[in-house]
Design an enzyme around this catalytic site. Structure first.
Site, PDB file in Angstrom:
ATOM      1  N   PRO A   1       0.800  -1.224   0.000  1.00  0.00           N
ATOM      2  CA  PRO A   1       0.000   0.000   0.000  1.00  0.00           C
ATOM      3  C   PRO A   1       0.833   1.273   0.000  1.00  0.00           C
ATOM      4  CG  PRO A   1      -0.732  -1.556   1.684  1.00  0.00           C
ATOM      5  CD  PRO A   1       0.568  -2.050   1.163  1.00  0.00           C
ATOM      6  N   GLU A   2       0.679   2.039  -1.043  1.00  0.00           N
ATOM      7  CA  GLU A   2       1.145   3.424  -1.033  1.00  0.00           C
ATOM      8  C   GLU A   2      -0.126   4.271  -0.979  1.00  0.00           C
ATOM      9  OE1 GLU A   2       4.217   4.384  -3.872  1.00  0.00           O
ATOM     10  OE2 GLU A   2       4.954   2.330  -3.881  1.00  0.00           O
TER      11      GLU A   2
ATOM     12  N   ARG B   1       3.240  -9.399   7.291  1.00  0.00           N
ATOM     13  CA  ARG B   1       4.578  -8.952   7.690  1.00  0.00           C
ATOM     14  C   ARG B   1       4.577  -8.042   8.920  1.00  0.00           C
ATOM     15  NH1 ARG B   1       6.436  -8.447   1.492  1.00  0.00           N
ATOM     16  NH2 ARG B   1       4.430  -9.417   1.224  1.00  0.00           N
TER      17      ARG B   1
END
Length: 271
Positions: free
Chosen positions: A2-3, A110
DNA sequence: CCCGATTCCTGTAGGC
DNA sequence: TGCCTACAGGAATCGG
């Protein structure tokens, strides 16, 4: 990963399901995220009524009458709205149970994401206080980039990825914007003219807006809140295309590490 | 202050 | 086929 466009896509997906709803309870199965989830969060969240879902940089803001949830998706995080009875799966770290038997479920393999609960002014929170302007706001201009870069020897790519300079520009869109602006990613930020900074600012906002319009970029694991991928990947010009011909001149796209990050560019078109 | 390196983490891809 | 290693990356923090 995600940006800003992926976070905005997520925000647009969840907002209609959250606004006006009450968070009945929070269930935290894994507190060890990028920052540990505070022990008292469950008690703070319970009973909060969501007035609005906002976004600052890559943070989602769950604004309620009892404070603001500050949620970062890290690089592998995702949010889904599911039936409250649906059994959690691996890496489903947090549930926000809503009235109406629905549930906002945070999954993050993560664990680079984070969740804070802020009372008072969320913009004053330490995670947000030092952030630069939003790239899609009027405050973000070429003049801002020009003034912020004078005297700096750092390469322009890590410069535009610095959240104190401008927020929301991650590794993918940094390469894309620099290609669109015709600027070599290795060029020292302090040695770029005001005119070329205008081009760069426009390229950054253009590529982010285009990506939002496509629902973001899915490389491997990003999905929106309904589990659908984004479709901007096919519009990426240089990222992940090492060896392929540059659409401008035909020279092979090069890949190298700049600022500890994999970078894609055309040596001929970008100066 | 500036800036490069390190750190957290796990899934995936590539090499042998 | 299977094991092992390298790599991916947001962003705070550390060290020079």
């Amino acid at each position: 990963m995600p940006e800003l466009p992926e976070v905005e896509t997520t925000r647009r997906g969840i907002a209609p399901h959250l606004e006006g709803r009450t968070i009945l309870a929070a269930v935290v199965r894994e507190r060890r995220l990028r920052w540990p989830v505070a022990a008292g969060l469950e008690a703070q969240v319970a009973g909060a009524r969501v007035s609005r879902v906002g976004r600052r940089a890559k943070y989602l803001l769950l604004e309620t009458d009892r404070g603001t949830g500050l949620l970062h998706l890290g690089m592998s995080g995702s949010l889904r709205l599911v039936d409250a009875q649906l059994p959690p799966q691996r890496h489903d770290h947090v549930d926000l149970l809503l009235d109406g038997a629905r549930c906002l479920r945070f999954n993050d393999p993560r664990r680079f994401g984070s969740l804070h609960w802020v009372t008072g002014d969320a913009d004053a929170h330490w995670l947000l206080a030092q952030l630069g302007p939003e790239p899609l706001s009027p405050a973000f201009t070429g003049d801002h980039l020009y003034r912020a870069s004078r005297g700096l020897r750092v390469a322009v790519k890590p410069f535009i990825m610095n959240a104190r300079v401008v927020v929301g520009v991650g590794n993918i869109y940094a390469s894309e914007a620099l290609f669109r602006a015709g600027i070599h990613p290795q060029r020292p930020a302090g040695r770029i003219s005001a005119t070329r900074m205008q081009r760069l600012a426009a390229a950054i906002s253009d590529v982010l807006m285009a990506a939002i319009a496509q629902g973001g970029t899915t490389l491997r694991d990003f999905t929106d809140s309904d589990g659908r991928p984004g479709y901007f990947r096919q519009h990426l010009t240089v990222y992940g295309r090492a060896g392929e011909p540059c659409p401008g001149c035909g020279a092979p796209i090069r890949q190298r590490v700049i600022g500890q990050r994999s970078t894609f560019y055309c040596h001929h078109c970008q100066r």
